[in-house]
Scaffold this motif. Structure first.
Motif, PDB file in Angstrom:
ATOM      1  N   ALA A   1      -2.958   3.849  -5.070  1.00  0.00           N
ATOM      2  CA  ALA A   1      -1.773   3.086  -5.488  1.00  0.00           C
ATOM      3  C   ALA A   1      -1.779   2.844  -6.995  1.00  0.00           C
ATOM      4  CB  ALA A   1      -1.718   1.756  -4.739  1.00  0.00           C
ATOM      5  N   GLY A   2      -2.793   3.361  -7.696  1.00  0.00           N
ATOM      6  CA  GLY A   2      -2.813   3.278  -9.153  1.00  0.00           C
ATOM      7  C   GLY A   2      -3.680   2.185  -9.740  1.00  0.00           C
ATOM      8  N   TYR A   3      -4.390   1.453  -8.910  1.00  0.00           N
ATOM      9  CA  TYR A   3      -5.231   0.373  -9.416  1.00  0.00           C
ATOM     10  C   TYR A   3      -6.614   0.879  -9.809  1.00  0.00           C
ATOM     11  CZ  TYR A   3      -1.766  -2.754  -7.398  1.00  0.00           C
ATOM     12  OH  TYR A   3      -0.604  -3.407  -7.095  1.00  0.00           O
ATOM     13  N   ARG A   4      -7.192   0.230 -10.797  1.00  0.00           N
ATOM     14  CA  ARG A   4      -8.611   0.432 -11.116  1.00  0.00           C
ATOM     15  C   ARG A   4      -9.347  -0.572 -10.249  1.00  0.00           C
ATOM     16  NH1 ARG A   4     -11.905  -2.027 -15.642  1.00  0.00           N
ATOM     17  NH2 ARG A   4     -13.849  -0.893 -15.499  1.00  0.00           N
ATOM     18  N   VAL A   5     -10.350  -0.127  -9.507  1.00  0.00           N
ATOM     19  CA  VAL A   5     -11.001  -0.989  -8.528  1.00  0.00           C
ATOM     20  C   VAL A   5     -12.495  -1.098  -8.832  1.00  0.00           C
ATOM     21  CG1 VAL A   5     -11.415  -1.418  -6.078  1.00  0.00           C
ATOM     22  CG2 VAL A   5      -9.332  -0.232  -6.796  1.00  0.00           C
ATOM     23  N   LEU A   6     -12.952  -2.344  -8.937  1.00  0.00           N
ATOM     24  CA  LEU A   6     -14.379  -2.642  -9.029  1.00  0.00           C
ATOM     25  C   LEU A   6     -14.768  -3.178  -7.656  1.00  0.00           C
ATOM     26  CD1 LEU A   6     -14.323  -4.639 -12.402  1.00  0.00           C
ATOM     27  CD2 LEU A   6     -14.712  -2.189 -12.090  1.00  0.00           C
ATOM     28  N   THR A   7     -15.787  -2.597  -7.027  1.00  0.00           N
ATOM     29  CA  THR A   7     -16.152  -3.024  -5.682  1.00  0.00           C
ATOM     30  C   THR A   7     -17.512  -3.700  -5.673  1.00  0.00           C
ATOM     31  OG1 THR A   7     -17.102  -0.864  -5.148  1.00  0.00           O
ATOM     32  CG2 THR A   7     -14.803  -1.227  -4.549  1.00  0.00           C
ATOM     33  N   ALA A   8     -17.614  -4.707  -4.823  1.00  0.00           N
ATOM     34  CA  ALA A   8     -18.877  -5.432  -4.646  1.00  0.00           C
ATOM     35  C   ALA A   8     -19.038  -5.748  -3.170  1.00  0.00           C
ATOM     36  CB  ALA A   8     -18.854  -6.714  -5.469  1.00  0.00           C
ATOM     37  N   LYS A   9     -20.295  -5.875  -2.754  1.00  0.00           N
ATOM     38  CA  LYS A   9     -20.548  -6.182  -1.339  1.00  0.00           C
ATOM     39  C   LYS A   9     -20.853  -7.655  -1.097  1.00  0.00           C
ATOM     40  CE  LYS A   9     -25.177  -4.398  -1.889  1.00  0.00           C
ATOM     41  NZ  LYS A   9     -25.963  -3.210  -1.729  1.00  0.00           N
ATOM     42  N   ASN A  10     -21.005  -8.436  -2.192  1.00  0.00           N
ATOM     43  CA  ASN A  10     -21.231  -9.872  -2.044  1.00  0.00           C
ATOM     44  C   ASN A  10     -20.783 -10.599  -3.312  1.00  0.00           C
ATOM     45  OD1 ASN A  10     -23.435  -9.796  -3.960  1.00  0.00           O
ATOM     46  ND2 ASN A  10     -24.707  -8.958  -2.323  1.00  0.00           N
TER      47      ASN A  10
ATOM     48  N   VAL B   1     -15.038  -0.437   5.485  1.00  0.00           N
ATOM     49  CA  VAL B   1     -13.812  -1.141   5.085  1.00  0.00           C
ATOM     50  C   VAL B   1     -13.684  -1.116   3.564  1.00  0.00           C
ATOM     51  CG1 VAL B   1     -12.617  -3.377   5.093  1.00  0.00           C
ATOM     52  CG2 VAL B   1     -13.849  -2.604   7.135  1.00  0.00           C
ATOM     53  N   ARG B   2     -14.797  -1.336   2.871  1.00  0.00           N
ATOM     54  CA  ARG B   2     -14.802  -1.321   1.403  1.00  0.00           C
ATOM     55  C   ARG B   2     -14.366   0.046   0.874  1.00  0.00           C
ATOM     56  NH1 ARG B   2     -19.725  -3.212   0.776  1.00  0.00           N
ATOM     57  NH2 ARG B   2     -20.707  -1.192   0.519  1.00  0.00           N
ATOM     58  N   ASP B   3     -14.910   1.115   1.432  1.00  0.00           N
ATOM     59  CA  ASP B   3     -14.592   2.471   0.967  1.00  0.00           C
ATOM     60  C   ASP B   3     -13.138   2.840   1.221  1.00  0.00           C
ATOM     61  OD1 ASP B   3     -17.224   2.689   0.165  1.00  0.00           O
ATOM     62  OD2 ASP B   3     -17.851   3.921   1.880  1.00  0.00           O
ATOM     63  N   VAL B   4     -12.656   2.565   2.423  1.00  0.00           N
ATOM     64  CA  VAL B   4     -11.277   2.919   2.778  1.00  0.00           C
ATOM     65  C   VAL B   4     -10.284   2.118   1.934  1.00  0.00           C
ATOM     66  CG1 VAL B   4      -9.548   2.826   4.620  1.00  0.00           C
ATOM     67  CG2 VAL B   4     -11.831   3.703   5.105  1.00  0.00           C
ATOM     68  N   THR B   5     -10.520   0.818   1.827  1.00  0.00           N
ATOM     69  CA  THR B   5      -9.606  -0.031   1.053  1.00  0.00           C
ATOM     70  C   THR B   5      -9.621   0.364  -0.416  1.00  0.00           C
ATOM     71  OG1 THR B   5      -9.991  -1.821   2.621  1.00  0.00           O
ATOM     72  CG2 THR B   5      -8.980  -2.409   0.508  1.00  0.00           C
ATOM     73  N   CYS B   6     -10.781   0.660  -0.946  1.00  0.00           N
ATOM     74  CA  CYS B   6     -10.894   1.095  -2.342  1.00  0.00           C
ATOM     75  C   CYS B   6     -10.071   2.356  -2.562  1.00  0.00           C
ATOM     76  CB  CYS B   6     -12.352   1.327  -2.694  1.00  0.00           C
ATOM     77  SG  CYS B   6     -12.600   1.831  -4.406  1.00  0.00           S
ATOM     78  N   GLU B   7     -10.161   3.293  -1.636  1.00  0.00           N
ATOM     79  CA  GLU B   7      -9.390   4.539  -1.738  1.00  0.00           C
ATOM     80  C   GLU B   7      -7.886   4.265  -1.727  1.00  0.00           C
ATOM     81  OE1 GLU B   7      -8.994   8.469   0.981  1.00  0.00           O
ATOM     82  OE2 GLU B   7     -11.045   7.827   0.527  1.00  0.00           O
ATOM     83  N   VAL B   8      -7.451   3.360  -0.863  1.00  0.00           N
ATOM     84  CA  VAL B   8      -6.034   2.995  -0.783  1.00  0.00           C
ATOM     85  C   VAL B   8      -5.575   2.384  -2.110  1.00  0.00           C
ATOM     86  CG1 VAL B   8      -4.425   1.335   0.273  1.00  0.00           C
ATOM     87  CG2 VAL B   8      -5.927   2.715   1.719  1.00  0.00           C
ATOM     88  N   LEU B   9      -6.363   1.461  -2.638  1.00  0.00           N
ATOM     89  CA  LEU B   9      -6.000   0.782  -3.883  1.00  0.00           C
ATOM     90  C   LEU B   9      -5.957   1.765  -5.060  1.00  0.00           C
ATOM     91  CD1 LEU B   9      -8.068  -2.510  -3.481  1.00  0.00           C
ATOM     92  CD2 LEU B   9      -5.610  -2.177  -3.098  1.00  0.00           C
ATOM     93  N   GLN B  10      -6.927   2.650  -5.118  1.00  0.00           N
ATOM     94  CA  GLN B  10      -6.949   3.641  -6.196  1.00  0.00           C
ATOM     95  C   GLN B  10      -5.762   4.593  -6.085  1.00  0.00           C
ATOM     96  OE1 GLN B  10     -10.956   5.160  -5.714  1.00  0.00           O
ATOM     97  NE2 GLN B  10     -11.721   3.835  -7.354  1.00  0.00           N
TER      98      GLN B  10
END
Length: 182
Positions: free
Chosen positions: A70-79, A59-68
């Motif tokens: 759309a032009g967003y810079r995305v910082l991802t964390a698991k907790n 879910v984290r990977d797919v959503t990050c790809e969608v957000l990126q």
């Protein structure tokens, strides 16, 4: 001859009417396309930095790809702990926290409260499939997105939050500070 002339004029008027109707349909389609383009532009939004917290890797990977995309810079964390570290390292660039409510360790709601103390103007969007079971009905409506939702809904909701003035938050902060001094 008059009958023949009348038929020619009638045919001519029909041709003009058909041509005009086609022209209007083309203009209508063009206007619809412009409207769709504007809506998509609004949804993709201006670039911004999103802190996205989700414990499920897929879910984290797919959503990050969608957000990126759309032009967003995305910082991802698991907790939440990892999210706080990333937020501290970002130098205040994070404009929106997008977090699942259910996380290992600290909840997304607790993380949101911590980040609000750090930055009262940060926008927060919590995501959950368990809103009613967890008693989150009292959450501010702009802060909660119930699963399942579409990509379009997510991007639109984020854009709404990012485009909002933050006046509500500032007003609450002023009221708290006035209350503290009384």
């Amino acid at each position: 001859m008059r009958g023949q002339e009348r038929e020619q004029r009638l045919e001519s008027y029909k041709a003009i009417a058909e041509e005009e109707a086609m022209h209007l349909q083309t203009m209508e389609r063009s206007q619809d396309a412009v409207t769709r383009d504007r809506e998509e532009e609004k949804m993709s939004g201006a670039p911004g930095t999103i802190l996205f917290v989700e414990d499920e890797a897929f879910v984290r990977d797919v959503t990050c790809e969608v957000l990126q995309s759309a032009g967003y810079r995305v910082l991802t964390a698991k907790n939440a702990a990892e999210a706080m570290r990333l937020y501290s390292q970002s130098g205040g660039e994070v404009e929106l926290l997008l977090s699942d409510v259910v996380l290992p360790g600290e909840t997304g709601r607790a993380l949101a409260c911590k980040l609000r103390r750090e930055n009262p103007l940060i926008k927060i969007l919590l995501v959950t499939g368990y809103a009613e079971q967890m008693g989150l009905r009292q959450a501010e409506p702009e802060e909660l997105l119930a699963k399942p939702f579409s990509t379009e809904t997510l991007l639109r909701r984020m854009r709404q939050l990012l485009d909002s003035s933050g006046l509500r938050i500032r007003t609450q902060e002023v009221v708290r500070h006035v209350g503290d001094n009384a």
